[in-house]
Design an enzyme around this catalytic site. Sequence first.
Site, short mmCIF file in Angstrom:
data_model
loop_
_atom_site.label_atom_id
_atom_site.label_comp_id
_atom_site.label_asym_id
_atom_site.label_seq_id
_atom_site.Cartn_x
_atom_site.Cartn_y
_atom_site.Cartn_z
N SER A 127 0.83 -1.21 0.00
CA SER A 127 0.00 0.00 0.00
C SER A 127 0.86 1.25 0.00
CB SER A 127 -0.89 -0.01 1.26
OG SER A 127 -1.45 1.25 1.50
N TYR A 155 -0.72 0.21 10.14
CA TYR A 155 -0.99 -0.52 8.91
C TYR A 155 0.18 -0.36 7.93
CZ TYR A 155 -3.37 -1.48 4.42
OH TYR A 155 -3.73 -1.94 3.18
N LYS A 159 2.84 -3.32 6.58
CA LYS A 159 3.07 -3.59 5.16
C LYS A 159 4.57 -3.44 4.82
CE LYS A 159 -1.15 -4.23 3.39
NZ LYS A 159 -1.57 -5.44 2.66
#
Length: 337
Positions: A127, A155, A159
């Site tokens: 992402s 998050y 990643k």
Amino acid sequence: MRIVITGGHGFIGSLLRAQLSARGVFRGEPIDELVILDRSAAQSDVAGSGGVSTSTVVGDLAESLDDLFTQPVDAVFHLASAVSSECEADLDLGLRANLDGTRALLDAARRQFEQTGRLVSVIFSSSVAVYGSDAALPMPEVVSESTLLTPQSSYGTQKHMYEQLIADYTRRGVLDGRVVRLMTVAVRPGRPNAAASSFVSGIIREPLAGQGSVCPVRPDLLLAIASPRRTVEGILTVAEAERGDGPGTLTGRLPVNLPALTVTVGDMLDSLERLGGKEARARVTMREDPAIDAIVRSWPARFDNARAFALGLGADEDMDAVVAQYIEDHASGTVDA
């Protein structure tokens, strides 16, 4: 060839499954079976075609790996994850879903290679949340795959950690890892989810369906978006690219940032009005949410996409084309359940 899609009943997973099923081949070889792993057994409304056998494994990723690897696996499209706002609200959830599950998957692929010599290709959906601006190192206006990563959310950090581990496992030769950094995908059908970027689709989807929507950021916010079709095209192109140093090959172990269309939220609302009418735009209520704004503003909006362009990929033409694609693919104008 046996291919696994984690999160395969999600929106992008369903589109990817449909594409692979319709094509029936991957990297020039016939697909014998598509295995869909998801926490839910619910079938998507996006159906595949063709004669590819499809099966479903329902359950937690880490707990399902023994079942998945009872037969040899050739490729895994790893799309399953806890999303941005979920990870920010619940650190343990993000660690379990994103770190523990992905580590277990990579080690299962590694074990298969070490025991049988059969290499698994792992295509990981990362992402733009891996980027961020640190007080000691502001993020440049235009970023590329070589920009130093300083994610500003749990998050994005999770990643980033697995981008590095996949690169290392690839360096060691125990799997073939390919990392694709997804832009914010718009316009998604269905109900809003817990992603910080959920409003990006919501401010188009709900008004077109005659429903109200809340926009939690200011109109001047810049976003990097990609349509569902462009996103799936990018994932498959990176997955099938030959490794090498020449034109059209996947060089090194760096991720590939998918091409982005850079727009403001105001641009999106203007497009909504052009294609949906003033009534549609009037259904959007501007109500700032500082927590959402802080997460989304930490993401870059402008990219040097030379790496993706070398593979033949391109961005969407403009915001009107993105909205028109949604209207074409979801002509009923309703918000799907």
